[in-house]
Design a protein around this motif. Structure first.
Motif, PDB file in Angstrom:
ATOM      1  N   UNK A   1       0.875  -1.179   0.000  1.00 48.87           N
ATOM      2  CA  UNK A   1       0.000   0.000   0.000  1.00 48.87           C
ATOM      3  C   UNK A   1       0.909   1.225   0.000  1.00 48.87           C
ATOM      4  N   UNK A   2       0.694   2.163  -0.927  1.00 47.30           N
ATOM      5  CA  UNK A   2       1.486   3.389  -1.004  1.00 47.30           C
ATOM      6  C   UNK A   2       0.541   4.577  -0.966  1.00 47.30           C
ATOM      7  N   UNK A   3       0.708   5.474   0.004  1.00 43.24           N
ATOM      8  CA  UNK A   3      -0.145   6.655   0.070  1.00 43.24           C
ATOM      9  C   UNK A   3      -0.035   7.362   1.397  1.00 43.24           C
ATOM     10  N   UNK A   4      -0.344   8.646   1.401  1.00 48.30           N
ATOM     11  CA  UNK A   4      -0.285   9.459   2.620  1.00 48.30           C
ATOM     12  C   UNK A   4      -1.654   9.625   3.275  1.00 48.30           C
ATOM     13  N   UNK A   5      -2.712   9.508   2.488  1.00 48.91           N
ATOM     14  CA  UNK A   5      -4.056   9.691   3.037  1.00 48.91           C
ATOM     15  C   UNK A   5      -4.665   8.317   3.298  1.00 48.91           C
ATOM     16  N   UNK A   6      -4.392   7.780   4.473  1.00 44.85           N
ATOM     17  CA  UNK A   6      -4.790   6.410   4.787  1.00 44.85           C
ATOM     18  C   UNK A   6      -6.292   6.173   4.626  1.00 44.85           C
ATOM     19  N   UNK A   7      -7.102   7.122   5.077  1.00 48.18           N
ATOM     20  CA  UNK A   7      -8.553   6.924   5.073  1.00 48.18           C
ATOM     21  C   UNK A   7      -9.094   6.915   3.651  1.00 48.18           C
ATOM     22  N   UNK A   8      -8.804   7.981   2.888  1.00 50.70           N
ATOM     23  CA  UNK A   8      -9.347   8.078   1.527  1.00 50.70           C
ATOM     24  C   UNK A   8      -8.825   6.969   0.623  1.00 50.70           C
ATOM     25  N   UNK A   9      -7.570   6.597   0.801  1.00 51.74           N
ATOM     26  CA  UNK A   9      -6.970   5.596  -0.082  1.00 51.74           C
ATOM     27  C   UNK A   9      -7.229   4.161   0.383  1.00 51.74           C
ATOM     28  N   UNK A  10      -7.909   4.000   1.530  1.00 49.93           N
ATOM     29  CA  UNK A  10      -8.407   2.683   1.900  1.00 49.93           C
ATOM     30  C   UNK A  10      -7.442   1.776   2.631  1.00 49.93           C
ATOM     31  N   UNK A  11      -6.492   2.333   3.381  1.00 46.61           N
ATOM     32  CA  UNK A  11      -5.558   1.468   4.109  1.00 46.61           C
ATOM     33  C   UNK A  11      -6.288   0.567   5.098  1.00 46.61           C
ATOM     34  N   UNK A  12      -7.243   1.127   5.827  1.00 45.61           N
ATOM     35  CA  UNK A  12      -7.902   0.340   6.871  1.00 45.61           C
ATOM     36  C   UNK A  12      -8.736  -0.796   6.266  1.00 45.61           C
TER      37      UNK A  12
ATOM     38  N   UNK B   1      -9.136 -12.161   6.174  1.00 44.11           N
ATOM     39  CA  UNK B   1      -9.790 -13.095   5.256  1.00 44.11           C
ATOM     40  C   UNK B   1      -8.796 -13.748   4.299  1.00 44.11           C
ATOM     41  N   UNK B   2      -7.504 -13.520   4.571  1.00 45.12           N
ATOM     42  CA  UNK B   2      -6.437 -14.104   3.766  1.00 45.12           C
ATOM     43  C   UNK B   2      -5.582 -15.007   4.637  1.00 45.12           C
ATOM     44  N   UNK B   3      -4.869 -15.926   4.032  1.00 44.02           N
ATOM     45  CA  UNK B   3      -3.996 -16.812   4.806  1.00 44.02           C
ATOM     46  C   UNK B   3      -2.845 -16.016   5.410  1.00 44.02           C
ATOM     47  N   UNK B   4      -2.191 -16.605   6.385  1.00 45.62           N
ATOM     48  CA  UNK B   4      -1.089 -15.926   7.079  1.00 45.62           C
ATOM     49  C   UNK B   4       0.133 -15.723   6.194  1.00 45.62           C
ATOM     50  N   UNK B   5       0.126 -16.262   4.976  1.00 41.88           N
ATOM     51  CA  UNK B   5       1.242 -16.056   4.046  1.00 41.88           C
ATOM     52  C   UNK B   5       1.241 -14.651   3.446  1.00 41.88           C
ATOM     53  N   UNK B   6       0.138 -13.941   3.616  1.00 43.34           N
ATOM     54  CA  UNK B   6       0.041 -12.589   3.053  1.00 43.34           C
ATOM     55  C   UNK B   6       0.490 -11.558   4.088  1.00 43.34           C
ATOM     56  N   UNK B   7       1.449 -10.699   3.685  1.00 49.47           N
ATOM     57  CA  UNK B   7       1.990  -9.644   4.540  1.00 49.47           C
ATOM     58  C   UNK B   7       1.756  -8.304   3.843  1.00 49.47           C
ATOM     59  N   UNK B   8       1.341  -7.292   4.584  1.00 45.15           N
ATOM     60  CA  UNK B   8       1.071  -5.963   4.020  1.00 45.15           C
ATOM     61  C   UNK B   8       2.184  -4.994   4.402  1.00 45.15           C
ATOM     62  N   UNK B   9       2.801  -4.374   3.397  1.00 42.35           N
ATOM     63  CA  UNK B   9       3.818  -3.337   3.600  1.00 42.35           C
ATOM     64  C   UNK B   9       3.180  -1.984   3.302  1.00 42.35           C
ATOM     65  N   UNK B  10       3.281  -1.041   4.244  1.00 41.01           N
ATOM     66  CA  UNK B  10       2.644   0.272   4.111  1.00 41.01           C
ATOM     67  C   UNK B  10       3.723   1.338   3.958  1.00 41.01           C
ATOM     68  N   UNK B  11       3.721   2.036   2.834  1.00 45.72           N
ATOM     69  CA  UNK B  11       4.689   3.101   2.555  1.00 45.72           C
ATOM     70  C   UNK B  11       3.943   4.431   2.506  1.00 45.72           C
TER      71      UNK B  11
ATOM     72  N   UNK C   1       1.492  -8.828  10.806  1.00 44.52           N
ATOM     73  CA  UNK C   1       1.424  -9.002   9.348  1.00 44.52           C
ATOM     74  C   UNK C   1       1.394  -7.661   8.606  1.00 44.52           C
ATOM     75  N   UNK C   2       1.554  -6.560   9.335  1.00 44.46           N
ATOM     76  CA  UNK C   2       1.566  -5.228   8.723  1.00 44.46           C
ATOM     77  C   UNK C   2       2.876  -4.532   9.081  1.00 44.46           C
ATOM     78  N   UNK C   3       3.612  -4.115   8.088  1.00 42.02           N
ATOM     79  CA  UNK C   3       4.908  -3.469   8.298  1.00 42.02           C
ATOM     80  C   UNK C   3       4.839  -2.038   7.767  1.00 42.02           C
ATOM     81  N   UNK C   4       4.967  -1.072   8.666  1.00 42.08           N
ATOM     82  CA  UNK C   4       4.887   0.343   8.300  1.00 42.08           C
ATOM     83  C   UNK C   4       6.296   0.884   8.023  1.00 42.08           C
ATOM     84  N   UNK C   5       6.478   1.453   6.852  1.00 38.49           N
ATOM     85  CA  UNK C   5       7.771   2.021   6.448  1.00 38.49           C
ATOM     86  C   UNK C   5       7.810   3.521   6.708  1.00 38.49           C
TER      87      UNK C   5
END
Length: 734
Positions: free
Chosen positions: A566-577, A585-595, A617-621
């Motif tokens: 996920x890449x973006x500064x406006x978390x709410x409008x761009x749908x980070x949450x 709803x995804x298996x534990x093999x899926x990891x989300x990187x937030x830039x 499972x969420x890594x904030x950069x």
């Protein structure tokens, strides 16, 4: 008149210009062959005609020269002013198509006058600032561009970098003429004997070298100045330095001595372009200089000379000692550099182009609150700027800094930062609008491309419609705009912007945006064009496996994990949450990187992911100016935005060969082909999770084919192609 002005005039005449020099010097003293002289004498004082005292005589002379231009200068004649003579441009009406060019000179001394000279410098600076009324203002070195802008108060669109030049052919001739009279020495310097030139530093550097090495150095200096007496006395002090000061020497002797000695030193504390350094390099001398003004652009340490680390005695002594071991090939490289970049005929061609006005007619001014690499509108304008330049179009910028405000507030949930951003937007909207109107009146041939806040210009680029976002929030029952005064200001500003013909054309980033604009603002009367955003195809196609593995290691991504980005500064409008919620709803093999995002936003996002039980499972950069390593490290880009126009993230992801899971907004319906390069989903976690699973399955079957499909889908979106479409719109809006 300065020799350089006479040389330039002669070179322009050789290019076919009819040149008349307006000068206070008698024609018999200075007139180059084929040049007309219009003599405007200095005002007379009790002691007779002379140079200005306290700047008053200079101010009077400039007023006289302005009157002469009004009476005798043809309406279609171009005007080229030097130094304080640029003051003639104040109040000089030029309604024709002719171009005015100013070379203000003396930028290194603009704010350095002592108390006794303050009055004179005050008037001198006032006269030099007349350069702001020119179409083009010359900076003679890249290092002086920002100084010219700040000292003169001109816009970035006015400044052109044209180097000072030396006539190498003439210098070769006069050096031959003076060969029999050249002086013998170990070091040569040329210039006014004043403190800023640093000859006291050179004296102590020579003394230091002699004390350390026991070597005796003979120093010849050509020039005069009020610091001569003190320098000569200091040289005679124990231990003495062998210094000879020559005043009033013929140029042939100076040039011949530089060539025969072969070692030249420019020890300035502060400096402009330094013509003497260029002359010494043209003679093939090994040059030593300090890192001030334009000297570092000429003396490249170890290649075309030796550059001291600083303007200090020890650093200068070190550079001089290093020069003793140099071979004569260095002098040849220095001369070659002058011939390739600073020789008069080539530079005169550049000046001629400015005087013809071709640069002005092809110039584009881009207006945006901020411009630079990174993300958003700033990145778009930065990329267009580079492509325009590559296409041979002169481009310049007007930003928040040009209005006097140095802020750059990042989007944040912090209340104080929200207030700061409100001030930024309101200020730049008002000040920028006034500036655009002013620039448009002064430079009617300049094409103005406005991105964002200000109203006016030739072409306005619509990067988003708040009214559409507001309509979407109302549909989602998230009505909260009355609490945010910036939104109400933006809505009111856009109502004004889209009524009437305040700009000649509007650019929307997609066909959908154009339809939305017409629907929301039916009063718009100017042509609306569609030009999408672009992407640097080469930069994003060059991501390799080594970068991928290195970045995954830094992020702590385990082998076999499918990394979402996920890449973006406006978390709410761009749908980070929404993206975070989809992880459950995804298996534990899926990891989300937030830039992207401010510190406050990152902290809020971390709390949200922890509350959902997916924090591991969420890594904030956080924010970064270069997201490419994260595109390389991940597999699928997720962007469940509520509203987009031409998201750069979509184009960057596809250019990187990454599939995109995105809502049906902005450019997505035009470039995403489901089952090939991504999936279009609804803005709910279940739909996003479904799109991610489908994309992951496709990657597992044939990753290479997917990467090729992704890159192929944006191959027509390179910035050069997009810039060409903007040029077409600008041309049609004339």
């Amino acid at each position: 008149m300065e020799r350089a002005v006479a040389d330039q005039a002669t070179a322009l005449a050789a290019l076919g210009w009819e040149v008349t020099i307006v000068t206070p010097v008698r024609p018999s003293e200075v007139a180059p062959r084929g040049i007309s002289i219009e003599n405007v004498p200095w005002p007379s004082t009790r002691s007779g005609p002379g140079r200005p005292r306290l700047g008053v005589n200079y101010w009077i002379w400039v007023a006289r020269a302005r009157r002469v231009l009004r009476r005798r200068c043809p309406a279609d004649a171009s005007i080229y002013t030097h130094g304080g003579a640029s003051g003639v441009l104040r109040g000089l009406r030029r309604d024709g198509a002719a171009t005015s060019v100013a070379n203000p000179h003396g930028m290194e001394e603009f704010h350095r006058a002592g108390l006794l000279r303050a009055a004179a410098r005050l008037i001198g600076r006032h006269l030099a600032r007349g350069a702001r009324y020119a179409d083009i203002v010359i900076a003679t070195d890249e290092a002086l561009v920002s100084r010219v802008r700040s000292n003169i108060g001109c816009g970035d669109h006015q400044v052109r970098m044209i180097p000072n030049a030396v006539d190498v052919t003439r210098l070769d001739r006069v050096a031959r003429e003076g060969f029999e009279s050249s002086l013998d020495a170990d070091l040569v310097s040329v210039g006014r004997l004043v403190p800023n030139k640093g000859y006291d530093l050179l004296l102590e550097a020579i003394r230091s070298i002699e004390l350390r090495s026991g070597r005796r150095l003979r120093w010849v200096h050509f020039g005069r100045g009020h610091a001569k007496g003190e320098l000569v006395r200091d040289a005679a002090a124990t231990p003495p330095v062998q210094l000879v000061v020559v005043e009033g020497a013929d140029d042939s002797v100076v040039q011949a001595t530089i060539e025969s000695v072969g070692r030249f030193v420019q020890p300035s504390r502060y400096e402009g372009s330094s013509l003497t350094t260029l002359e010494a390099m043209a003679r093939g001398a090994i040059c030593v200089g300090t890192p001030v003004g334009g000297i570092p652009e000429k003396i490249i340490d170890g290649e075309t000379g030796f550059l001291a680390a600083s303007a200090t005695v020890d650093a200068l002594a070190d550079a001089i000692e290093r020069s003793f071991d140099a071979d004569y090939a260095m002098g040849s490289r220095a001369r070659d550099r002058v011939l390739s970049t600073y020789d008069l005929p080539a530079v005169a061609e550049q000046l001629s182009a400015c005087l013809e006005g071709s640069s002005r007619r092809r110039a584009i001014l881009q207006v945006a609150r901020h411009i630079g690499p990174g993300a958003g509108v700033a990145q778009v304008v930065h990329s267009l700027e580079k492509s325009f330049a590559g296409l041979g179009v002169s481009t310049s910028r007007f930003t928040l800094r040009d209005t006097g405000m140095r802020w750059r507030t990042q989007v944040s949930g912090n209340v104080l930062k929200k207030i700061a951003l409100l001030i930024e937007v309101v200020w730049f909207s008002i000040a920028g609008t006034i500036a655009v109107q002013h620039i448009r009146r002064r430079f009617p041939t300049l094409r103005i491309l406005v991105h964002g806040d200000p109203i006016g210009g030739d072409v306005y680029v619509n990067h988003g419609l708040l009214k559409e976002v507001m309509r979407g929030r109302s549909a989602e029952r998230k009505w909260r705009f009355p609490l945010n005064p910036m939104h109400w200001f933006t809505l009111a500003r856009d109502e004004i912007r889209y009524r009437g013909t305040r700009q000649r054309a509007i650019v929307c980033l997609t066909d959908g945006d154009r339809a939305t604009l017409v629907d929301l603002y039916p009063a718009v009367q100017v042509p609306i064009h569609v030009v999408p955003n672009g992407v640097d195809l080469d930069a994003y196609a060059s991501l390799d496996e080594e970068l991928r593995e290195q970045t995954r290691l830094e992020l702590g991504l385990r082998a076999g994990a499918t990394a979402l980005l996920f890449v973006g500064h406006e978390y709410d409008r761009k749908g980070l949450y929404i993206a975070i919620d989809s992880l459950s709803q995804l298996s534990s093999d899926f990891i989300l990187v937030v830039v992207g995002g401010s510190q406050e936003m990152v902290a809020k996002g971390q709390l949200y992911s922890a509350a959902r039980g997916v924090d591991r499972r969420v890594k904030f950069v956080g924010a970064t100016s270069d997201p490419r390593p994260y595109y390389a490290a991940t597999d699928i880009v997720v962007l469940p935005s509520a509203y987009e126009t031409g998201p750069l993230v979509l184009l960057e992801a596809l250019a990187s060969g990454r599939m995109v899971v995105m809502t049906r907004t902005g450019l997505a319906p035009q470039v995403i082909v489901e089952g090939r390069n991504g999936e279009i989903v609804d803005r709910v976690p279940a739909s996003v999770a479904r799109g991610i699973n489908q994309s992951a399955q496709l990657l597992a079957r044939d990753r290479k084919a997917v990467v090729e499909d992704c890159r192929r889908s944006v191959e027509t979106f390179g910035w050069d192609a997009i810039a060409m479409r903007y040029l077409q719109v600008i041309e049609e809006s004339r």
